[in-house]
Design a protein around this motif. Structure first.
Motif, PDB file in Angstrom:
ATOM      1  N   UNK B  54       0.829  -1.213   0.000  1.00  0.00           N
ATOM      2  CA  UNK B  54       0.000   0.000   0.000  1.00  0.00           C
ATOM      3  C   UNK B  54       0.864   1.265   0.000  1.00  0.00           C
ATOM      4  N   UNK B  55       1.838   1.291   0.912  1.00  0.00           N
ATOM      5  CA  UNK B  55       2.679   2.490   1.025  1.00  0.00           C
ATOM      6  C   UNK B  55       3.478   2.728  -0.254  1.00  0.00           C
ATOM      7  N   UNK B  56       4.052   1.674  -0.830  1.00  0.00           N
ATOM      8  CA  UNK B  56       4.854   1.826  -2.054  1.00  0.00           C
ATOM      9  C   UNK B  56       3.999   2.333  -3.199  1.00  0.00           C
ATOM     10  N   UNK B  57       2.809   1.702  -3.316  1.00  0.00           N
ATOM     11  CA  UNK B  57       1.948   2.056  -4.454  1.00  0.00           C
ATOM     12  C   UNK B  57       1.402   3.472  -4.306  1.00  0.00           C
ATOM     13  N   UNK B  58       0.878   3.812  -3.146  1.00  0.00           N
ATOM     14  CA  UNK B  58       0.239   5.126  -2.985  1.00  0.00           C
ATOM     15  C   UNK B  58       1.262   6.264  -2.972  1.00  0.00           C
ATOM     16  N   UNK B  59       2.362   6.053  -2.261  1.00  0.00           N
ATOM     17  CA  UNK B  59       3.310   7.156  -2.110  1.00  0.00           C
ATOM     18  C   UNK B  59       4.186   7.382  -3.341  1.00  0.00           C
ATOM     19  N   UNK B  60       4.681   6.336  -3.929  1.00  0.00           N
ATOM     20  CA  UNK B  60       5.648   6.532  -5.010  1.00  0.00           C
ATOM     21  C   UNK B  60       5.287   5.880  -6.341  1.00  0.00           C
ATOM     22  N   UNK B 163      -1.969  12.789  -4.408  1.00  0.00           N
ATOM     23  CA  UNK B 163      -2.782  13.423  -5.456  1.00  0.00           C
ATOM     24  C   UNK B 163      -2.311  14.845  -5.765  1.00  0.00           C
ATOM     25  N   UNK B 164      -1.761  15.520  -4.776  1.00  0.00           N
ATOM     26  CA  UNK B 164      -1.223  16.862  -5.030  1.00  0.00           C
ATOM     27  C   UNK B 164      -0.068  16.776  -6.022  1.00  0.00           C
ATOM     28  N   UNK B 165       0.837  15.832  -5.761  1.00  0.00           N
ATOM     29  CA  UNK B 165       1.978  15.747  -6.685  1.00  0.00           C
ATOM     30  C   UNK B 165       1.542  15.178  -8.041  1.00  0.00           C
ATOM     31  N   UNK B 166       0.528  14.334  -8.031  1.00  0.00           N
ATOM     32  CA  UNK B 166       0.006  13.837  -9.305  1.00  0.00           C
ATOM     33  C   UNK B 166      -0.512  14.996 -10.162  1.00  0.00           C
ATOM     34  N   UNK B 167      -1.233  15.916  -9.531  1.00  0.00           N
ATOM     35  CA  UNK B 167      -1.776  17.064 -10.268  1.00  0.00           C
ATOM     36  C   UNK B 167      -0.635  17.906 -10.854  1.00  0.00           C
ATOM     37  N   UNK B 205      12.516  16.634 -14.622  1.00  0.00           N
ATOM     38  CA  UNK B 205      11.754  17.627 -13.853  1.00  0.00           C
ATOM     39  C   UNK B 205      10.799  16.916 -12.880  1.00  0.00           C
ATOM     40  N   UNK B 206      10.172  15.838 -13.333  1.00  0.00           N
ATOM     41  CA  UNK B 206       9.243  15.100 -12.442  1.00  0.00           C
ATOM     42  C   UNK B 206       9.993  14.568 -11.211  1.00  0.00           C
ATOM     43  N   UNK B 207      11.150  13.955 -11.450  1.00  0.00           N
ATOM     44  CA  UNK B 207      11.930  13.382 -10.343  1.00  0.00           C
ATOM     45  C   UNK B 207      12.376  14.496  -9.378  1.00  0.00           C
ATOM     46  N   UNK B 208      12.820  15.613  -9.952  1.00  0.00           N
ATOM     47  CA  UNK B 208      13.291  16.718  -9.102  1.00  0.00           C
ATOM     48  C   UNK B 208      12.135  17.311  -8.284  1.00  0.00           C
ATOM     49  N   UNK B 209      11.007  17.556  -8.972  1.00  0.00           N
ATOM     50  CA  UNK B 209       9.846  18.131  -8.287  1.00  0.00           C
ATOM     51  C   UNK B 209       9.329  17.147  -7.225  1.00  0.00           C
ATOM     52  N   UNK B 210       9.397  15.867  -7.523  1.00  0.00           N
ATOM     53  CA  UNK B 210       8.978  14.842  -6.565  1.00  0.00           C
ATOM     54  C   UNK B 210       9.792  14.957  -5.277  1.00  0.00           C
ATOM     55  N   UNK B 211      11.098  15.138  -5.452  1.00  0.00           N
ATOM     56  CA  UNK B 211      11.982  15.265  -4.288  1.00  0.00           C
ATOM     57  C   UNK B 211      11.604  16.520  -3.482  1.00  0.00           C
ATOM     58  N   UNK B 213       8.746  18.248  -3.399  1.00  0.00           N
ATOM     59  CA  UNK B 213       7.420  18.138  -2.748  1.00  0.00           C
ATOM     60  C   UNK B 213       7.508  17.212  -1.533  1.00  0.00           C
ATOM     61  N   UNK B 214       8.230  16.111  -1.692  1.00  0.00           N
ATOM     62  CA  UNK B 214       8.354  15.163  -0.576  1.00  0.00           C
ATOM     63  C   UNK B 214       9.065  15.826   0.604  1.00  0.00           C
ATOM     64  N   UNK B 215      10.125  16.565   0.280  1.00  0.00           N
ATOM     65  CA  UNK B 215      10.873  17.270   1.327  1.00  0.00           C
ATOM     66  C   UNK B 215       9.965  18.284   2.029  1.00  0.00           C
ATOM     67  N   UNK B 216       9.153  18.980   1.257  1.00  0.00           N
ATOM     68  CA  UNK B 216       8.300  20.027   1.827  1.00  0.00           C
ATOM     69  C   UNK B 216       7.129  19.446   2.637  1.00  0.00           C
TER      70      UNK B 216
END
Lengths: 266, 219
Positions: B54-60, B163-167, B205-211, B213-216
């Motif tokens: 669940x955690x792997x699928x939903x989070x990353x 969902x925020x990062x998905x958007x 850009x996706x990988x960088x933004x992912x990092x 957003x996760x940090x924030x």
């Protein structure tokens, strides 16, 4: 009528248009000719507003383009029809949608009225039963006809054609040239054609402007172009091998006839 | 415009569902099997398999990994279709007619990608379903244990974060490939190069933004 005065256009340090002035008359097919790199395309794109000349003015029936407001420029653009070198038909649309596109975008006409007008112009360019075909299902000549139909569907005042015969066989080229000339007269529009096809020049060159290295070297019509002794024009007109061979063979025939006549007289 | 938006939804969103569903289902299954095979300590409950899935699928996996897949699938499609329009003078034709080409071509894609979170929701569901099927029918975990594991320590904020990062990724997927297609120069060969460049940049850009957003949001 389109009037250009002393237009100059540079790209970096290269000056492509060097102070060209010319008038393109209404109801006539006006041709811009010249070798590759002479500035024909830049001049046509300047007329279309794609390039902005650094110096000089372009006026459409007295309306100076650079002095028009944004809305006036937008309105002027709806008065322009353009036939691109490669037709530039929208791949995702069929013939009917391509031709009806300007009407759909710029008018409030109902779809029934648009369809009627589309059929009318398709009929005018001799393209029947092709409404539901996609561009990749059409021959080069048919694509050009659709492009012409799309250009005239909104009753433009100005029609621009960038090498309309490019990639077509000589017979189809003649048909396209004739069609453009007929439409120009019928709709009384100002047509400007960019070409280096000599058949077009001789067939529909009611007014010809010859460019060389960004300068207007000569101006005249399809009769005067064969009579002029301007060196650049002569080199341009008789540049192809076909013309040279035809010319040589005609000269040889002429010599033979003269010698036969001399024998008979003796 | 409405028709254009519907067409883009069909091409970019609905058209991607098949590949997204396929990958999500099997990756969810693989995550469950991998977790099960690494749980050698008998003191660790089997429900952890479901928790990890669940955690792997939903989070990353669903938001980020699927977005990279989408950069290849939808991103390349966007770049090549707009790039071909540039090469074949179709964009010039629009501009000469007085049509705002960027608005006409890019805006419907941005609107279509606002539905991208629905794709990711389906991906999340199928990923966990895949994990359940692989775990239960592979004999690694009982169905009850799996259901318990899915519910263990559930933090709703994680779903909001996903969902925020998905958007945001959806907006990146619509705009970066469009930029590369719209401003490309050259011929058919350059269309291919632009598609590749677009995929690389979108992924980076996706990988960088992912990092970021996760940090924030999560740290």
């Amino acid at each position: 009528m389109i009037e250009i005065k002393d237009i100059e256009k540079s790209f970096g340090d290269t000056k492509v248009l060097k102070g060209i002035s010319a008038t393109f008359e209404t109801g006539k097919t006006n041709l811009i000719i010249g070798r590759s790199g002479s500035g024909k395309t830049v001049m046509l794109k300047s007329l279309l507003g794609i390039h902005t000349p650094e110096v000089g003015t372009i006026s459409f029936d007295g309306r100076i383009y650079s002095e028009l407001s944004k809305d006036e420029k937008r309105k002027l653009r709806t008065e322009i029809g353009m036939v691109f070198q490669g037709s530039a038909l929208f791949d995702s649309m069929n013939v009917e949608e391509n031709v009806g596109f300007p009407l759909k975008m710029f008018t409030d006409k109902k779809s029934r009225v648009i369809k009627e007008r589309v059929n009318e112009v398709l009929d005018r360019v001799n393209l029947k039963d092709a409404n539901h075909k996609f561009p990749n299902e059409l021959s080069g000549g048919m694509q050009k006809r659709v492009a012409i139909a799309r250009a005239i569907v909104n009753n433009p005042k100005y029609l621009f054609c960038d090498e309309p015969n490019s990639g077509l066989d000589p017979e189809t080229s003649i048909l396209i040239d004739e069609l453009i000339q007929e439409i120009t007269r019928e709709y009384d529009i100002t047509t400007v054609i960019n070409t280096h096809d000599m058949n077009s020049v001789l067939q529909i060159g009611e007014k010809i402007i010859f460019l060389k290295n960004g300068i207007k070297e000569w101006e005249g019509n399809n009769e005067q172009i064969l009579e002029t002794r301007n060196k650049s024009i002569v080199e341009f007109v008789y540049s192809s091998d076909l013309f040279k061979k035809v010319r040589e063979s005609l000269l040889e025939e002429d010599d033979e006839e003269r010698s036969n006549d001399l024998h008979l007289n003796k | 415009m409405k028709q254009l938006i519907l067409k883009e939804i069909d091409d970019l969103i609905i058209g991607s569902l098949g590949i997204v569903a396929f990958i999500s289902f099997f990756i969810g299954g693989v995550v469950a099997i991998q977790t099960a095979l690494n749980l050698t300590n008998p003191l660790i409950p089997k429900s952890l398999i479901a928790f990890a899935t669940r955690q792997s699928v939903i989070l990353e996996f669903a938001p980020t990994f699927i977005s990279i897949i989408m950069a290849g699938r939808a991103g390349s499609y966007i770049t090549s279709s707009i790039g071909t329009m540039r090469v074949t003078e179709q964009i010039d034709a629009l501009e000469v007619m007085g049509v705002n080409a960027i608005n006409y071509l890019v805006f419907p894609k941005i609107v279509a990608f606002t539905l991208y979170p629905f794709v990711i929701a389906i991906s999340m569901f199928l990923g966990i379903l895949g994990g359940w099927l692989a775990g239960v029918y592979g004999g690694f975990v009982g169905s009850d244990q799996f259901i318990t594991g899915i519910q263990t320590d559930f933090i709703p904020f994680h779903v909001f974060y996903a969902f925020l990062k998905t958007f945001i990724f959806g907006m990146l997927l619509a705009t970066i490939p469009s930029f590369h297609g719209f401003y490309m120069k050259g011929g058919a060969l350059e269309v291919g190069k632009a598609s590749t460049t677009s995929f690389v940049w979108t992924s980076v850009v996706i990988i960088t933004v992912n990092y970021i957003i996760t940090q924030l949001l999560l740290s």
